[in-house]
Enzyme design. Structure first.
Site, PDB file in Angstrom:
ATOM      1  N   HIS A 274       7.362   1.522  -2.081  1.00  0.00           N
ATOM      2  CA  HIS A 274       6.631   1.774  -2.910  1.00  0.00           C
ATOM      3  C   HIS A 274       5.968   2.856  -3.417  1.00  0.00           C
ATOM      4  CE1 HIS A 274       6.556  -2.707  -2.553  1.00  0.00           C
ATOM      5  NE2 HIS A 274       6.506  -3.423  -3.502  1.00  0.00           N
TER       6      HIS A 274
ATOM      7  N   ASP B 143       9.476   1.295  -5.067  1.00  0.00           N
ATOM      8  CA  ASP B 143       9.190   0.524  -6.185  1.00  0.00           C
ATOM      9  C   ASP B 143       8.038   0.907  -6.836  1.00  0.00           C
ATOM     10  OD1 ASP B 143      11.236  -0.915  -5.314  1.00  0.00           O
ATOM     11  OD2 ASP B 143      10.711  -2.959  -5.279  1.00  0.00           O
ATOM     12  N   ASP B 144       7.893   0.054  -8.805  1.00  0.00           N
ATOM     13  CA  ASP B 144       6.680  -0.119  -9.499  1.00  0.00           C
ATOM     14  C   ASP B 144       6.215   1.703  -9.963  1.00  0.00           C
ATOM     15  OD1 ASP B 144       6.623  -1.660  -8.812  1.00  0.00           O
ATOM     16  OD2 ASP B 144       5.010  -2.209  -7.019  1.00  0.00           O
TER      17      ASP B 144
ATOM     18  N   HIS C  55       6.069  -4.892 -15.643  1.00  0.00           N
ATOM     19  CA  HIS C  55       6.325  -5.455 -13.910  1.00  0.00           C
ATOM     20  C   HIS C  55       6.032  -6.796 -13.833  1.00  0.00           C
ATOM     21  CE1 HIS C  55       5.205  -5.565  -9.249  1.00  0.00           C
ATOM     22  NE2 HIS C  55       6.065  -4.954  -9.722  1.00  0.00           N
TER      23      HIS C  55
ATOM     24  N   HIS D 155      12.670  -1.697 -13.622  1.00  0.00           N
ATOM     25  CA  HIS D 155      12.371  -2.645 -12.613  1.00  0.00           C
ATOM     26  C   HIS D 155      11.019  -3.273 -14.274  1.00  0.00           C
ATOM     27  CE1 HIS D 155      10.171  -4.222  -8.756  1.00  0.00           C
ATOM     28  NE2 HIS D 155       9.511  -3.511  -9.164  1.00  0.00           N
TER      29      HIS D 155
END
Length: 654
Positions: free
Chosen positions: A221, A69-70, A124, A120
């Site tokens: 992540h 993620d991210d 964020h 995603h």
């Protein structure tokens, strides 16, 4: 300015609305109603239909879908890709749309290595409780960003701060329904490694291990901080599980989904356009920060220079004040007047009431349509002459007065200006139109007052300096001139002043390359005017826009502190100026209000003047309606006495 505000707002939204991808969820929202058991007890990949029914799927046995993620992150995503490539493993990267726009080459590298990209959100954004329009925009912008970078739209969507299905709240479920309605498969997780906490390599590896033989979606992540532990954990986890017969695949491969269709041309173009806008906004935000720093440094240097000059000038004036006043012979006061009936009597009376003994007053009526000339003639005052001419403008009226003057010192004044009793003996030989004194020889050297510009005083001063004459300032010479009585009059007056100053700067531009006094005027005076009267005011609207941007997107405490600091410096500087002039401090309370309306009016005047100058337009003389305020002020403050004959006791003739 609207475009600038929009660009800065976009940058503010991208960089400040979405939180850093650290995995820590915002405050829990218990609203949204009950969560179906099919969600709480379901698998990691879910589809929610419009009627609320839920279906879910999990990874097959001995199949791991690593998810990150991210990202994309320019440091950690390539390192993770290198580990995956070394072990011939694939993964799914849930990327933030705004970061895809910043690093599209990394997103392309992800796809080129056989991995896939999921959504995603764009900034964020925590989806629970987000307005429907905002969530929809975030999904669309992310889809377009991924499409523009890779040519393929995302199939899966993972909400930021999400975890396993059993952690879904009512507000989360409401957001998941909207995400599914937008055409996405919702990707939660089976195993949350909590690597964002940096618990240690061993803990990450332990949290990522599925039950014996089971498949799993594993959350990690690749951005939001130091991911050294994540990279090291992958180095241990992947070969260890591969040795047990596990394979590492994308979520689409694990679920045997067909390949997603390529992105449409429209999606790709919209993605490219928005990426360009985002890049421009980021560049503008950096440029505005640099501009602010430059402006602060320049303003600070100017303030230091002004303080030093003020102290030096004050000492010089005190030395001069200690010397006895000396008469310089006959002084001719030239008063160009056009429709000055409201003030002309007070102006002439205040001149004759001055304590300088050898004085003549020449009133040049420039074709007035009121009774300006008649008022002066009926006063029948000694040493006062009236010269009538057809309307030809203020410079022509001044030159007419020069031709009729008999003195060797000329004082050029405005017809709406009322003099203090000692103003002539302390007259400042610079040229604000209201009150300035010149030697006849200086006027002759420059050919009189030019009609080339609307700021004849500035133009004349520059010409006198270029001719080698010295201009000095005498703060004790006080006169009251009538101020504009309305916002429209203020605009027109300042517009004329600003445009005329630009004309004078352009007219005397060759002084930049000259030597001596002319060169000093060019390199110091014109340079000062260019920076502080043109360039910085032209940038002032951007500073105000940046201020609005700060109110919405920067820490409020810092914004208030900066504004208070600038205001405090302005108040302190103004207080020192009032002290030097011996004036009361009462008006200081209104100084912060100058930042609203007045400041904007002044810089818009510069903007309009610059546009007019670049277009080569000609601006006519703007006549200000007179109300007699200057005469009323001087009458109330220091009543003008009846004109008296010449006196000599105080003024020795030299």
């Amino acid at each position: 300015m609207l475009v600038l505000l929009a660009e800065l707002s976009l940058n503010g939204y991208v960089t400040h609305v979405g939180a850093e991808g650290n995995g820590e969820a915002p405050a829990a929202d218990s609203g949204g109603g009950p969560v179906p058991a099919a969600v709480l007890g379901g698998a990691a990949v879910q589809r929610i239909t419009a009627d609320g029914s839920v279906s879910s799927r999990t990874m097959p046995a001995r199949t791991i879908a690593l998810t990150f993620d991210d990202g994309p992150d320019p440091v950690w995503t390539p390192r993770i890709l290198a580990v995956l490539a070394r072990y011939r493993a694939h993964a799914t990267f849930f990327q933030v749309g705004s970061r895809v726009n910043e690093h599209p080459e990394i997103s392309r590298q992800v796809v080129a290595q056989g991995s896939e990209i999921g959504s995603h959100t764009f900034s964020h954004l925590g989806t629970a409780g987000a307005p429907e329009w905002q969530l929809s925009a975030e999904l669309t912008l992310t889809r377009n960003a991924v499409a523009a970078a890779t040519g393929q739209p995302p199939v899966f969507m993972r909400p930021p701060y999400s975890s396993a299905p059993d952690a879904v709240t009512g507000a989360d479920f409401a957001a998941l329904r909207r995400i599914s309605a937008a055409g996405y498969l919702v990707a939660l997780t089976d195993l949350d490694t909590e690597d964002w906490r940096r618990p240690g390599v061993a803990a990450i590896v332990r949290n990522a291990r599925p039950a014996r033989g089971a498949g799993a979606v594993v959350m990690l992540h690749d951005s939001g901080g130091d991911r050294t532990q994540t990279v090291q954990a992958l180095e241990q986890l992947i070969p260890a599980l591969q040795s047990q017969g596990y394979r590492f695949v994308t979520m689409s491969e694990g679920l045997r989904l067909p390949a997603a269709p390529p992105a449409s041309v429209g999606e790709r173009w919209r993605g490219h356009a928005f990426a360009a806008a985002q890049s421009t906004g980021a560049w503008l935000a950096r440029a505005m920060t640099v501009l602010m720093l430059i402006a602060v440094v320049l303003a600070g240097l100017r303030l230091l220079g002004q303080l030093w000059c003020a102290r030096t000038h004050l000492r010089r004036i005190r030395r001069l004040d200690a010397q006895p006043l000396v008469s310089l012979g006959l002084v001719s006061v030239i008063v160009p007047a056009y429709n000055e009936a409201a003030n002309i009597a007070g102006t002439v009376g205040s001149l004759l009431a001055n304590d300088y003994p050898l004085l003549e007053v020449i009133v040049v009526d420039d074709g007035s349509t009121d009774d300006t000339a008649g008022i002066v003639e009926r006063l029948a005052l000694p040493r006062v002459r009236v010269v009538r001419q057809r309307n030809a403008g203020k410079p022509a009226a001044l030159n007419t007065g020069v031709r009729h003057a008999r003195g060797d010192i000329f004082i050029l004044v405005d017809g709406d200006t009322v003099f203090a009793r000692d103003a002539v003996g302390r007259c400042m030989p610079t040229v604000p139109g209201a009150i300035g004194a010149f030697r006849r020889a200086a006027v002759r050297d420059v050919g009189g007052v030019s009609q080339d510009t609307l700021a004849e005083d500035t133009d004349f001063t520059m010409a006198v300096i270029r001719a080698g004459w010295r201009v000095v300032y005498q703060p004790g010479a006080v006169a009251w001139t009538e101020a504009p009585a309305s916002l429209r009059q203020l605009w027109r007056q300042r517009y004329r002043w600003c445009y005329g100053t630009m004309q004078a700067m352009w007219k005397h531009r060759r002084a930049l390359t000259q030597r001596g006094p002319a060169g000093r005027l060019g390199r110091r005076g014109l340079g000062y005017l260019l920076i502080f009267q043109v360039l910085l005011p032209l940038s002032a609207p951007m500073v105000d826009v940046y201020g609005l941007y700060g109110l919405f997107f920067l820490p409020l405490g810092k914004v208030v502190a900066v504004w208070a600091g600038f205001t405090a410096v302005q108040v302190a500087t103004a207080a020192y100026a009032l002290k030097l002039d011996g004036e009361r401090y009462g008006p200081l309370w209104s100084l912060p209000l100058q930042q609203v309306v007045y400041r904007q009016l002044m810089y818009l005047v510069v903007v309009q003047s610059t546009v007019m100058a670049l277009l080569g337009g000609r601006l006519g003389w703007h006549r200000m309606v007179r109300t007699g305020a200057a005469t009323a002020h001087i009458t109330a403050a220091t009543p003008v006495p009846v004109p008296y004959p010449q006196r000599s006791g105080r003024w020795p003739i030299n």
